[in-house]
Design a protein around this motif. Sequence first.
Motif, PDB file in Angstrom:
ATOM      1  N   ARG A  31      -6.268   7.662   7.208  1.00 45.87           N
ATOM      2  CA  ARG A  31      -7.792   6.797   7.071  1.00 45.87           C
ATOM      3  C   ARG A  31      -7.423   5.239   7.167  1.00 45.87           C
ATOM      4  NH1 ARG A  31     -12.005   7.017   3.637  1.00 45.87           N
ATOM      5  NH2 ARG A  31     -11.289   9.559   2.272  1.00 45.87           N
ATOM      6  N   ARG A  32      -7.784   5.080   7.928  1.00 44.12           N
ATOM      7  CA  ARG A  32      -7.580   3.359   8.580  1.00 44.12           C
ATOM      8  C   ARG A  32      -7.369   2.896   7.051  1.00 44.12           C
ATOM      9  NH1 ARG A  32      -9.078   1.322  13.397  1.00 44.12           N
ATOM     10  NH2 ARG A  32     -10.725   3.568  13.101  1.00 44.12           N
ATOM     11  N   GLY A  33      -6.304   1.933   6.733  1.00 41.76           N
ATOM     12  CA  GLY A  33      -6.050   0.588   5.510  1.00 41.76           C
ATOM     13  C   GLY A  33      -5.386   1.825   4.507  1.00 41.76           C
ATOM     14  N   SER A  34      -4.865   2.569   4.875  1.00 37.73           N
ATOM     15  CA  SER A  34      -4.655   3.105   4.037  1.00 37.73           C
ATOM     16  C   SER A  34      -2.395   3.583   4.232  1.00 37.73           C
ATOM     17  CB  SER A  34      -4.726   4.540   4.328  1.00 37.73           C
ATOM     18  OG  SER A  34      -4.197   5.985   4.994  1.00 37.73           O
ATOM     19  N   ILE A  35      -1.728   3.750   3.207  1.00 36.01           N
ATOM     20  CA  ILE A  35      -0.857   4.008   3.599  1.00 36.01           C
ATOM     21  C   ILE A  35      -0.592   5.323   3.491  1.00 36.01           C
ATOM     22  CG2 ILE A  35       1.703   4.422   2.857  1.00 36.01           C
ATOM     23  CD1 ILE A  35       1.083   1.321   1.667  1.00 36.01           C
ATOM     24  N   HIS A  36      -0.052   6.429   4.864  1.00 30.29           N
ATOM     25  CA  HIS A  36      -0.573   7.803   4.688  1.00 30.29           C
ATOM     26  C   HIS A  36       0.785   8.458   4.715  1.00 30.29           C
ATOM     27  CE1 HIS A  36      -2.814  11.240   6.009  1.00 30.29           C
ATOM     28  NE2 HIS A  36      -1.472  11.949   5.582  1.00 30.29           N
ATOM     29  N   ALA A  37       1.645   9.111   3.757  1.00 29.52           N
ATOM     30  CA  ALA A  37       3.112   9.736   3.334  1.00 29.52           C
ATOM     31  C   ALA A  37       3.253  10.951   4.221  1.00 29.52           C
ATOM     32  CB  ALA A  37       3.453   9.444   2.343  1.00 29.52           C
ATOM     33  N   LEU A  38       4.331  11.183   4.979  1.00 29.31           N
ATOM     34  CA  LEU A  38       3.629  12.625   5.405  1.00 29.31           C
ATOM     35  C   LEU A  38       5.598  13.363   5.428  1.00 29.31           C
ATOM     36  CD1 LEU A  38       3.239  14.298   7.927  1.00 29.31           C
ATOM     37  CD2 LEU A  38       4.683  13.660   9.595  1.00 29.31           C
ATOM     38  N   ILE A  39       5.218  14.017   4.374  1.00 28.51           N
ATOM     39  CA  ILE A  39       6.706  14.671   3.232  1.00 28.51           C
ATOM     40  C   ILE A  39       6.994  16.347   3.899  1.00 28.51           C
ATOM     41  CG2 ILE A  39       6.563  13.614   1.492  1.00 28.51           C
ATOM     42  CD1 ILE A  39       5.244  15.592   0.146  1.00 28.51           C
ATOM     43  N   ARG A 194       4.394  -2.184   1.168  1.00 23.47           N
ATOM     44  CA  ARG A 194       3.136  -2.123   0.371  1.00 23.47           C
ATOM     45  C   ARG A 194       2.355  -3.513   0.822  1.00 23.47           C
ATOM     46  NH1 ARG A 194       4.352  -2.270  -4.981  1.00 23.47           N
ATOM     47  NH2 ARG A 194       4.335   0.280  -4.878  1.00 23.47           N
ATOM     48  N   ARG A 195       3.123  -4.857   0.444  1.00 21.84           N
ATOM     49  CA  ARG A 195       2.796  -6.329   0.729  1.00 21.84           C
ATOM     50  C   ARG A 195       2.812  -6.577   2.745  1.00 21.84           C
ATOM     51  NH1 ARG A 195       6.932  -8.721  -0.975  1.00 21.84           N
ATOM     52  NH2 ARG A 195       7.938  -9.111   1.584  1.00 21.84           N
ATOM     53  N   VAL A 196       3.470  -5.655   3.075  1.00 19.12           N
ATOM     54  CA  VAL A 196       2.943  -5.728   5.219  1.00 19.12           C
ATOM     55  C   VAL A 196       1.379  -4.502   5.866  1.00 19.12           C
ATOM     56  CG1 VAL A 196       5.400  -6.598   5.529  1.00 19.12           C
ATOM     57  CG2 VAL A 196       4.865  -4.027   5.945  1.00 19.12           C
ATOM     58  N   ILE A 212       7.061   7.576  -2.254  1.00 23.05           N
ATOM     59  CA  ILE A 212       5.797   8.167  -2.175  1.00 23.05           C
ATOM     60  C   ILE A 212       4.617   8.206  -3.107  1.00 23.05           C
ATOM     61  CG2 ILE A 212       4.245  10.583  -1.814  1.00 23.05           C
ATOM     62  CD1 ILE A 212       6.081   8.983   0.438  1.00 23.05           C
ATOM     63  N   SER A 213       5.273   8.258  -4.528  1.00 19.71           N
ATOM     64  CA  SER A 213       3.929   8.578  -5.605  1.00 19.71           C
ATOM     65  C   SER A 213       3.818   6.514  -5.740  1.00 19.71           C
ATOM     66  CB  SER A 213       4.478   8.771  -6.968  1.00 19.71           C
ATOM     67  OG  SER A 213       5.749   8.362  -7.077  1.00 19.71           O
ATOM     68  N   SER A 214       4.541   5.612  -5.849  1.00 15.68           N
ATOM     69  CA  SER A 214       4.204   4.241  -6.101  1.00 15.68           C
ATOM     70  C   SER A 214       3.233   3.833  -5.089  1.00 15.68           C
ATOM     71  CB  SER A 214       5.424   3.470  -6.140  1.00 15.68           C
ATOM     72  OG  SER A 214       6.056   4.078  -5.146  1.00 15.68           O
ATOM     73  N   ILE A 215       3.549   4.316  -3.374  1.00 20.03           N
ATOM     74  CA  ILE A 215       2.775   3.811  -2.520  1.00 20.03           C
ATOM     75  C   ILE A 215       2.147   4.380  -2.106  1.00 20.03           C
ATOM     76  CG2 ILE A 215       4.514   1.697  -2.784  1.00 20.03           C
ATOM     77  CD1 ILE A 215       5.431   2.371  -0.098  1.00 20.03           C
ATOM     78  N   ALA A 216       2.048   5.290  -1.517  1.00 24.96           N
ATOM     79  CA  ALA A 216       1.002   6.710  -0.325  1.00 24.96           C
ATOM     80  C   ALA A 216      -0.202   6.731  -1.826  1.00 24.96           C
ATOM     81  CB  ALA A 216       1.600   7.922  -0.308  1.00 24.96           C
ATOM     82  N   ASP A 217      -1.576   6.170  -0.814  1.00 27.21           N
ATOM     83  CA  ASP A 217      -2.421   6.659  -0.953  1.00 27.21           C
ATOM     84  C   ASP A 217      -2.905   8.406  -0.728  1.00 27.21           C
ATOM     85  OD1 ASP A 217      -3.611   3.759  -1.273  1.00 27.21           O
ATOM     86  OD2 ASP A 217      -2.775   3.621   1.086  1.00 27.21           O
ATOM     87  N   ARG A 218      -2.570   8.456   0.019  1.00 26.10           N
ATOM     88  CA  ARG A 218      -2.796  10.478   0.843  1.00 26.10           C
ATOM     89  C   ARG A 218      -1.266  10.414   1.366  1.00 26.10           C
ATOM     90  NH1 ARG A 218      -6.558  13.493   1.359  1.00 26.10           N
ATOM     91  NH2 ARG A 218      -7.013  15.158   2.129  1.00 26.10           N
ATOM     92  N   LEU A 228       1.197  22.610   5.032  1.00 27.77           N
ATOM     93  CA  LEU A 228       0.772  23.241   3.405  1.00 27.77           C
ATOM     94  C   LEU A 228      -0.042  22.646   1.862  1.00 27.77           C
ATOM     95  CD1 LEU A 228       2.421  25.421   1.558  1.00 27.77           C
ATOM     96  CD2 LEU A 228       3.911  23.846   1.360  1.00 27.77           C
ATOM     97  N   ALA A 229      -0.177  21.075   2.545  1.00 31.36           N
ATOM     98  CA  ALA A 229      -0.897  20.716   1.272  1.00 31.36           C
ATOM     99  C   ALA A 229      -1.345  18.874   1.773  1.00 31.36           C
ATOM    100  CB  ALA A 229      -0.466  20.549  -0.505  1.00 31.36           C
ATOM    101  N   GLN A 230      -2.187  19.300   1.473  1.00 35.34           N
ATOM    102  CA  GLN A 230      -2.530  17.350   1.838  1.00 35.34           C
ATOM    103  C   GLN A 230      -3.596  16.617   0.585  1.00 35.34           C
ATOM    104  OE1 GLN A 230      -3.903  15.984   5.764  1.00 35.34           O
ATOM    105  NE2 GLN A 230      -4.698  18.249   5.984  1.00 35.34           N
ATOM    106  N   GLY A 231      -3.227  15.697   0.021  1.00 33.22           N
ATOM    107  CA  GLY A 231      -4.289  14.709  -1.202  1.00 33.22           C
ATOM    108  C   GLY A 231      -3.615  13.826  -1.655  1.00 33.22           C
ATOM    109  N   THR A 232      -4.101  13.231  -2.902  1.00 37.15           N
ATOM    110  CA  THR A 232      -3.135  12.543  -3.309  1.00 37.15           C
ATOM    111  C   THR A 232      -1.767  12.432  -3.879  1.00 37.15           C
ATOM    112  OG1 THR A 232      -4.030  12.501  -5.167  1.00 37.15           O
ATOM    113  CG2 THR A 232      -5.502  11.421  -3.990  1.00 37.15           C
ATOM    114  N   TYR A 233      -1.263  11.739  -4.187  1.00 35.17           N
ATOM    115  CA  TYR A 233       0.193  12.407  -4.688  1.00 35.17           C
ATOM    116  C   TYR A 233       0.419  12.922  -5.529  1.00 35.17           C
ATOM    117  CZ  TYR A 233       5.122  12.595  -6.591  1.00 35.17           C
ATOM    118  OH  TYR A 233       5.938  12.735  -7.460  1.00 35.17           O
TER     119      TYR A 233
END
Length: 256
Positions: A31-39, A194-196, A212-218, A228-233
């Motif tokens: 999603r545009r404007g998000s922080i998305h983590a791939l783990i 988070r700032r940049v 991941i838990s502190s800054i990832a939106d998804r 395997l799964a997608q969503g919020t932390y």
Amino acid sequence: MPHEDLILRTHALTKSFKGFSAVTDVNLEVRRGSIHALIGPNGAGKTTCFNLLTKFLTPSAGSIVFNGIDITREKPAQIARRGVIRSFQISAVFPHLTARQNVRVALQRRSGMSWQFWRSARALDALDARALALLGEVGLSDFANTLTLNLPYGRKRALEIATTLAMEPELMLLDEPTQGMGHEDVASVTALIRRVSAGRTVLMVEHNMNVISSIADRVTVLQRGAILAQGTYAEVSQDARVMEAYMGTADQEAVN
């Protein structure tokens, strides 16, 4: 999710090496404007995914769409010009240049001045104000004239983010930005990301679940090359399949 809200989509993205499928049918939506983590556990296909997105690898099948444009067949330089910029896992800065000079090199690349060695020093000095502003953005103003090899590890990673920002990314790919860091450096780089990220989109591979838990939106979880799964932390950390995938790894305690 409406497509206009998505900066990046992949459809059935697949990469095989001599019969081994490293990435299989990955449908990723950022999603545009998000922080998305791939783990995912080691060998899950995270770096292969990054290499496909930045075209260091060519997909065996599937498609990649950035800002509504199919970029599957484009070359790495074309994708970079579109604003998909990757910060590498291993610090990609010149050790014998100062922090300011490193950012200036990145600005030269962005402006097309990379190989114009005959340009006057005055022309290059015009980039200094922007270089210093970027160093300020990542908290390195006091280190502008420090040789990069003399910077502490966490500061080098901050410099790498500054050089990435110099390329004016619309989508910033961060490959394990806190790897090998002590607790204090992890906290400062997490705050920096988070700032940049304001006004930008960040897709990051990261092992540290506290980050991941502190800054990832998804979060997208890969296992053996497939999603395997997608969503919020909160959602993925409670998914029984995710907990099983991490069982027996160092990340298990952080996931629970």
